[in-house]
Design a protein around this motif. Structure first.
Motif, PDB file in Angstrom:
ATOM      1  N   VAL A  47       0.863  -1.187   0.000  1.00 53.78           N
ATOM      2  CA  VAL A  47       0.000   0.000   0.000  1.00 53.78           C
ATOM      3  C   VAL A  47       0.899   1.237   0.000  1.00 53.78           C
ATOM      4  N   HIS A  48       0.656   2.143  -0.960  1.00 51.13           N
ATOM      5  CA  HIS A  48       1.529   3.315  -1.085  1.00 51.13           C
ATOM      6  C   HIS A  48       0.755   4.608  -1.348  1.00 51.13           C
ATOM      7  N   SER A  49      -0.459   4.707  -0.832  1.00 51.57           N
ATOM      8  CA  SER A  49      -1.247   5.934  -0.998  1.00 51.57           C
ATOM      9  C   SER A  49      -2.005   6.240   0.287  1.00 51.57           C
ATOM     10  N   ILE A  50      -2.037   7.523   0.618  1.00 51.79           N
ATOM     11  CA  ILE A  50      -2.758   7.965   1.805  1.00 51.79           C
ATOM     12  C   ILE A  50      -4.271   7.929   1.594  1.00 51.79           C
ATOM     13  N   ASP A  51      -4.696   7.809   0.337  1.00 53.82           N
ATOM     14  CA  ASP A  51      -6.121   7.871  -0.001  1.00 53.82           C
ATOM     15  C   ASP A  51      -6.835   6.535   0.143  1.00 53.82           C
ATOM     16  N   ILE A  52      -6.114   5.508   0.477  1.00 50.49           N
ATOM     17  CA  ILE A  52      -6.717   4.174   0.520  1.00 50.49           C
ATOM     18  C   ILE A  52      -6.730   3.635   1.950  1.00 50.49           C
ATOM     19  N   ASP A  53      -7.768   2.871   2.279  1.00 47.79           N
ATOM     20  CA  ASP A  53      -7.852   2.196   3.582  1.00 47.79           C
ATOM     21  C   ASP A  53      -7.243   0.818   3.437  1.00 47.79           C
ATOM     22  N   PRO A  54      -6.104   0.551   4.082  1.00 49.73           N
ATOM     23  CA  PRO A  54      -5.445  -0.749   3.924  1.00 49.73           C
ATOM     24  C   PRO A  54      -6.072  -1.876   4.739  1.00 49.73           C
ATOM     25  N   GLY A  55      -7.092  -1.539   5.528  1.00 50.20           N
ATOM     26  CA  GLY A  55      -7.729  -2.589   6.330  1.00 50.20           C
ATOM     27  C   GLY A  55      -6.958  -2.898   7.597  1.00 50.20           C
ATOM     28  N   LEU A  56      -6.417  -1.852   8.231  1.00 48.38           N
ATOM     29  CA  LEU A  56      -5.660  -2.018   9.483  1.00 48.38           C
ATOM     30  C   LEU A  56      -6.343  -1.278  10.625  1.00 48.38           C
ATOM     31  N   HIS A  57      -7.661  -1.445  10.704  1.00 49.32           N
ATOM     32  CA  HIS A  57      -8.453  -0.878  11.806  1.00 49.32           C
ATOM     33  C   HIS A  57      -8.325   0.648  11.887  1.00 49.32           C
ATOM     34  N   GLY A  58      -8.293   1.287  10.723  1.00 46.26           N
ATOM     35  CA  GLY A  58      -8.253   2.749  10.683  1.00 46.26           C
ATOM     36  C   GLY A  58      -6.878   3.336  10.465  1.00 46.26           C
ATOM     37  N   LEU A  59      -5.836   2.537  10.546  1.00 45.93           N
ATOM     38  CA  LEU A  59      -4.484   3.051  10.330  1.00 45.93           C
ATOM     39  C   LEU A  59      -4.235   3.282   8.842  1.00 45.93           C
ATOM     40  N   ARG A  60      -3.661   4.450   8.508  1.00 49.56           N
ATOM     41  CA  ARG A  60      -3.372   4.804   7.119  1.00 49.56           C
ATOM     42  C   ARG A  60      -1.982   5.411   7.001  1.00 49.56           C
ATOM     43  N   LEU A  61      -1.556   5.570   5.752  1.00 49.15           N
ATOM     44  CA  LEU A  61      -0.313   6.277   5.497  1.00 49.15           C
ATOM     45  C   LEU A  61      -0.460   7.727   5.959  1.00 49.15           C
ATOM     46  N   GLY A  62       0.650   8.312   6.392  1.00 51.03           N
ATOM     47  CA  GLY A  62       0.622   9.686   6.866  1.00 51.03           C
ATOM     48  C   GLY A  62       0.445   9.799   8.363  1.00 51.03           C
ATOM     49  N   GLN A  63      -0.022   8.736   9.007  1.00 47.39           N
ATOM     50  CA  GLN A  63      -0.139   8.755  10.455  1.00 47.39           C
ATOM     51  C   GLN A  63       1.227   8.480  11.086  1.00 47.39           C
ATOM     52  N   SER A  64       1.300   8.663  12.384  1.00 44.07           N
ATOM     53  CA  SER A  64       2.591   8.574  13.070  1.00 44.07           C
ATOM     54  C   SER A  64       2.917   7.150  13.500  1.00 44.07           C
ATOM     55  N   GLN A  65       4.169   6.967  13.866  1.00 43.78           N
ATOM     56  CA  GLN A  65       4.620   5.677  14.384  1.00 43.78           C
ATOM     57  C   GLN A  65       3.860   5.312  15.660  1.00 43.78           C
ATOM     58  N   GLN A  66       3.584   6.309  16.495  1.00 45.51           N
ATOM     59  CA  GLN A  66       2.829   6.071  17.729  1.00 45.51           C
ATOM     60  C   GLN A  66       1.400   5.625  17.429  1.00 45.51           C
ATOM     61  N   ASP A  67       0.818   6.149  16.349  1.00 44.53           N
ATOM     62  CA  ASP A  67      -0.526   5.721  15.966  1.00 44.53           C
ATOM     63  C   ASP A  67      -0.535   4.241  15.602  1.00 44.53           C
ATOM     64  N   ALA A  68       0.487   3.799  14.882  1.00 44.27           N
ATOM     65  CA  ALA A  68       0.573   2.389  14.484  1.00 44.27           C
ATOM     66  C   ALA A  68       0.672   1.479  15.707  1.00 44.27           C
ATOM     67  N   ILE A  69       1.480   1.883  16.648  1.00 44.17           N
ATOM     68  CA  ILE A  69       1.644   1.058  17.860  1.00 44.17           C
ATOM     69  C   ILE A  69       0.360   1.059  18.687  1.00 44.17           C
ATOM     70  N   ALA A  70      -0.323   2.195  18.744  1.00 48.40           N
ATOM     71  CA  ALA A  70      -1.569   2.275  19.508  1.00 48.40           C
ATOM     72  C   ALA A  70      -2.648   1.399  18.897  1.00 48.40           C
ATOM     73  N   ILE A  71      -2.660   1.276  17.567  1.00 48.58           N
ATOM     74  CA  ILE A  71      -3.713   0.512  16.892  1.00 48.58           C
ATOM     75  C   ILE A  71      -3.361  -0.969  16.776  1.00 48.58           C
ATOM     76  N   LEU A  72      -2.130  -1.266  16.408  1.00 53.37           N
ATOM     77  CA  LEU A  72      -1.734  -2.660  16.144  1.00 53.37           C
ATOM     78  C   LEU A  72      -1.033  -3.324  17.324  1.00 53.37           C
ATOM     79  N   GLY A  73      -0.676  -2.550  18.322  1.00 49.61           N
ATOM     80  CA  GLY A  73       0.023  -3.119  19.458  1.00 49.61           C
ATOM     81  C   GLY A  73       1.534  -3.043  19.300  1.00 49.61           C
ATOM     82  N   LYS A  74       2.232  -3.638  20.245  1.00 49.87           N
ATOM     83  CA  LYS A  74       3.693  -3.609  20.233  1.00 49.87           C
ATOM     84  C   LYS A  74       4.236  -4.444  19.088  1.00 49.87           C
ATOM     85  N   PRO A  75       5.121  -3.879  18.256  1.00 47.39           N
ATOM     86  CA  PRO A  75       5.657  -4.630  17.120  1.00 47.39           C
ATOM     87  C   PRO A  75       6.710  -5.652  17.548  1.00 47.39           C
TER      88      PRO A  75
END
Length: 238
Positions: free
Chosen positions: A173-201
């Protein structure tokens, strides 16, 4: 007779005085102010002729011709970005058609990423190529990664790759305009947003967050300058 002769000189002598008196009276009457003229409102007023030499020239504006229905329709179609099709015998009202916009794919909640069922764009690795292409329709471009023998289909906002067996090898996935199906996480959001949504990597660095699940690797690329997500990939974890 003698009386008549006597009267004549008297009359002749008085005539200059009478004439002078008449002239004075006439002058007085002529010098008196003239009475104001009254306008009969019932009559029709006719304006006097205007001196053409002192009057400004009269400019006659030529009205702009009103465009015909067909021309108006064509103009509106051009403004709206509507393309022209072959007219032939088609009525004027059907000459222009608007191109259908490509709808962004929507990911169902049950197809979103899970540790038990890792997906991206709602796609699970190993899915047959025919099923993927049927789901997302026409591709923007297609090419082959010769080193890995991977056939890539680019859908503008994301791309998919198929191995020699014709099954899904990766999703990118390489566009901010698309929903990748990660519970609301998209391109352009922060690293902290990813961890908050998907958990600890499973691994966390300045550039990449990685999540391992069911033989797959979900890789989230981070721009270290502004700490935002630049791309998201799902591929086999060999």
């Amino acid at each position: 007779m003698a009386m008549n002769n006597l009267i004549k000189p008297i009359l002749i002598g008085c005539m200059p005085v009478a004439i002078a008196s008449f002239l004075v009276t006439g002058c007085q009457e002529s010098s008196a102010p003239a009475p104001k003229a009254t306008i009969d409102v019932t009559s029709t007023y006719v304006p006097s002729q205007v001196n053409q030499e002192s009057s400004p020239p009269i400019i006659v504006a030529t009205p702009t011709a009103t465009p015909s229905v067909d021309e108006s329709m064509k103009h509106e179609a051009q403004v709206a970005g509507i393309t022209k099709v072959d007219q032939g015998d088609t009525p004027a009202s059907q000459v222009y058609t608007s191109p259908k916009p490509t709808a962004k794919p929507k990911i169902k909640a049950e197809d979103a990423y899970q540790q038990e069922k890792p997906t991206l764009m709602g796609l699970k690795l190993g899915t047959p190529k025919a099923s993927v292409l049927e789901r997302f329709g026409k591709v923007k471009k297609q090419f082959v990664m010769e080193e890995d023998n991977i056939e890539v289909y680019d859908f503008n906002d994301f791309s998919v790759g198929f191995n020699s067996k014709g099954t899904l090898e990766f999703v990118d996935v390489h566009s901010i305009d698309i929903d990748p199906g990660l519970h609301g996480l998209r391109l352009g959001q922060s690293q902290q947003d990813a961890i908050a949504i998907l958990g600890k990597p499973d691994s966390n660095s300045t550039y990449v967050l990685s999540y391992k699940a069911q033989g797959t690797l979900l890789k989230i690329d981070i721009d270290p300058h502004d700490n935002t997500i630049q791309s998201i990939k799902l591929f086999a974890n060999s």
